[in-house]
Write a protein that holds these residues in place. Structure first.
Motif, PDB file in Angstrom:
ATOM      1  N   GLY A  40       0.885  -1.101   0.073  1.00  0.00           N
ATOM      2  CA  GLY A  40      -0.109  -0.006   0.044  1.00  0.00           C
ATOM      3  C   GLY A  40       0.760   1.345  -0.095  1.00  0.00           C
ATOM      4  N   LEU A 217     -13.743   5.791   0.086  1.00  0.00           N
ATOM      5  CA  LEU A 217     -12.296   5.793  -0.291  1.00  0.00           C
ATOM      6  C   LEU A 217     -11.671   7.033  -0.340  1.00  0.00           C
ATOM      7  CD1 LEU A 217     -12.701   2.550  -2.465  1.00  0.00           C
ATOM      8  CD2 LEU A 217     -11.877   2.643  -0.147  1.00  0.00           C
ATOM      9  N   MET A 219     -11.851   8.730  -3.042  1.00  0.00           N
ATOM     10  CA  MET A 219     -11.543   8.876  -4.413  1.00  0.00           C
ATOM     11  C   MET A 219     -12.404  10.180  -5.004  1.00  0.00           C
ATOM     12  SD  MET A 219     -11.810   4.759  -5.334  1.00  0.00           S
ATOM     13  CE  MET A 219     -11.529   5.079  -7.192  1.00  0.00           C
ATOM     14  N   ASP A 281      -6.081   8.118  -7.163  1.00  0.00           N
ATOM     15  CA  ASP A 281      -7.465   7.619  -6.756  1.00  0.00           C
ATOM     16  C   ASP A 281      -7.534   6.093  -7.287  1.00  0.00           C
ATOM     17  OD1 ASP A 281      -8.647   9.984  -5.829  1.00  0.00           O
ATOM     18  OD2 ASP A 281     -10.278   9.832  -7.445  1.00  0.00           O
ATOM     19  N   HIS A 283      -5.304   4.104  -7.238  1.00  0.00           N
ATOM     20  CA  HIS A 283      -4.242   3.602  -6.369  1.00  0.00           C
ATOM     21  C   HIS A 283      -5.079   3.250  -5.029  1.00  0.00           C
ATOM     22  CE1 HIS A 283      -0.703   2.810  -3.472  1.00  0.00           C
ATOM     23  NE2 HIS A 283      -1.041   4.033  -3.024  1.00  0.00           N
ATOM     24  N   ARG A 284      -5.730   4.069  -4.749  1.00  0.00           N
ATOM     25  CA  ARG A 284      -6.535   3.853  -3.437  1.00  0.00           C
ATOM     26  C   ARG A 284      -7.555   2.561  -3.847  1.00  0.00           C
ATOM     27  NH1 ARG A 284      -6.062   7.231   0.545  1.00  0.00           N
ATOM     28  NH2 ARG A 284      -8.165   6.786   1.424  1.00  0.00           N
ATOM     29  N   THR A 287      -5.490  -0.598  -3.649  1.00  0.00           N
ATOM     30  CA  THR A 287      -5.071  -0.773  -2.201  1.00  0.00           C
ATOM     31  C   THR A 287      -6.292  -1.422  -1.484  1.00  0.00           C
ATOM     32  OG1 THR A 287      -3.371   0.814  -2.342  1.00  0.00           O
ATOM     33  CG2 THR A 287      -3.792  -0.010  -0.247  1.00  0.00           C
ATOM     34  N   LEU A 295      -9.778   0.066   3.569  1.00  0.00           N
ATOM     35  CA  LEU A 295      -8.769   1.043   3.462  1.00  0.00           C
ATOM     36  C   LEU A 295      -8.878   1.993   4.358  1.00  0.00           C
ATOM     37  CD1 LEU A 295      -6.049   2.214   1.542  1.00  0.00           C
ATOM     38  CD2 LEU A 295      -7.832   3.437   0.334  1.00  0.00           C
ATOM     39  N   ASP A 296      -7.963   2.385   5.025  1.00  0.00           N
ATOM     40  CA  ASP A 296      -7.731   3.416   6.149  1.00  0.00           C
ATOM     41  C   ASP A 296      -9.273   3.377   7.111  1.00  0.00           C
ATOM     42  OD1 ASP A 296      -5.987   4.305   5.181  1.00  0.00           O
ATOM     43  OD2 ASP A 296      -6.716   5.867   3.643  1.00  0.00           O
TER      44      ASP A 296
END
Length: 407
Positions: A40, A217, A219, A281, A283-284, A287, A295-296
């Protein structure tokens, strides 16, 4: 930008030099953006070439038409509804889209003659939409009377023709190319899946994406229509035009960033290919997939849902080389299976490039690409804007060089 995270920095930097010499300096590609991450964390993020003719170099805010990289987003949206018990992977499509009730398989006709059909051996199910075994096609296949009917009806036109409901109604009046589950053909299946998401959720597809996926996310630069205040960030887009009567061809403008079709709302919200996004974006999104749906601190889908989606769902666990009827796809065929929205690396030896079994990926018609390797915990996002995507072997070359850079 190079930040070490499981890679040899020199070998990653060599990828940029290779892309510049082979593709940018020769005019084959207008620009290239590459992001490689490990666990990540970004290990490499490079920008080369002008975003618009005569303009500044692309940067981390540049917007790209991601085309069929929209498909994994739509597939995740559908699986969110599966997790809520509102639909299932094996649900017959006509249970949600009654326009598909009674649809038959092509048995003759077309080209001005009424179609003759025969009954399907099995009903089309949601899994067939997810893995492209539905019997649907694309108009650009140019190999049958069925895809000719798609062209005649302008079924895939995003502007000034059909909305999602009209799109489904038009498809329901045409035959399938084969009985669902018997072959693989790259097709509008994911667009139909987008209509399923819209019907089941009761929300317009773009609203579902924004509220359920993009906003959670973070994005903020992914959408069907580029907002006016971000229009200056949309890159130019090109296509390859063969030279008449001679070998080779030229890169010509297809869609200028300043006057792009993506600056106005589409009539047809294409879950199969309509989104614009940035490398960061996507990539998020990649990930989140690598992390098993989270995520997060935000969970989009469950870990076991990602596990289900990234297995080979082709009948008999075959590969595209043995099952495909398609003249084109975003994947190499040998050793490649197909899951619920992604191509799956099922046999590294047959692929003949470095990789990992279980790696999943897809690309877009403008030569964009991504992959997620759970075994090595590596993700990649690559952006440029030239069609068709099978023009150059750059995706295979990038993957080879990225894996060669692993520590």
């Amino acid at each position: 930008m190079v930040r070490m995270a499981g890679f040899d920095a020199g070998r990653l930097a060599a990828i940029d030099a290779f892309v510049a010499a082979r593709y940018l300096d020769t005019g084959k590609l207008p620009f290239a953006q590459l992001l490689v991450a490990h666990r990540g964390e970004i290990a490499h993020f490079s920008h080369q070439g002008a975003a618009r003719e005569g303009g500044a170099t692309i940067d981390e805010g540049s917007l790209f038409r991601i085309a069929s990289m929209t498909k994994p987003v739509t597939s995740i949206a559908f699986m969110m509804l599966v997790e809520e018990g509102r639909v299932a992977v094996d649900t017959p499509v006509h249970h949600v889209l009654p326009e598909f009730a009674g649809i038959g398989v092509y048995a003759g006709g077309g080209a001005g003659v009424p179609f003759v059909t025969k009954p399907c051996d099995e009903p089309m199910r949601m899994v067939d939409l997810l893995r492209h075994t539905a019997g649907l096609t694309y108009s650009f296949q140019n190999r049958s009377n069925v895809d000719a009917a798609y062209r005649e009806g302008k079924i895939e036109a995003w502007h000034n023709n059909l909305d999602l409901d009209g799109f489904v109604a038009a498809l329901g009046k045409l035959p399938l190319e084969f009985s669902p589950g018997t072959s693989w053909n790259y097709s509008v299946a994911t667009d139909v899946l987008g209509a399923v998401v819209q019907r089941v959720s009761g929300m317009p597809l773009d609203q579902f994406f924004e509220e359920r996926i993009f906003a959670p996310l973070g994005m903020c630069d992914t959408f069907f229509t580029v907002p006016a205040d971000k229009a200056d960030r949309l890159t130019d887009c090109y296509t390859f035009k063969p030279r008449t009567g001679s070998e080779g061809g030229d890169r010509v403008m297809l869609d200028t960033g300043g006057k792009s079709a993506w600056l106005r709302p589409p009539t047809l919200l294409s879950g199969g290919g309509g989104l614009v996004s940035t490398t960061l974006d996507y990539h998020r999104f990649a990930t989140m997939l690598l992390n098993g749906g989270t995520l997060d601190g935000v969970r989009i889908v469950g870990r076991k849902t990602i596990d289900l989606m990234t297995r080979n769902h082709l009948p008999g666990k075959s590969d595209l080389a043995s099952l495909s009827k398609s003249l084109f796809s975003e994947a190499a065929n040998a050793g490649t299976g197909f899951g619920l929205g992604f191509a799956i690396n099922d046999d590294v030896a047959k692929s003949m490039i470095p990789g990992s079994e279980g790696e999943f990926y897809w690309g877009g018609m403008f030569s964009t690409a991504f992959f997620v390797d759970p075994a090595e915990r590596v993700t990649m996002v690559f952006m440029t804007q030239v069609s068709p995507s099978n023009l150059y072997p750059i995706r295979r070359e990038l993957k080879t060089m990225i894996y060669a850079a692993l520590n």
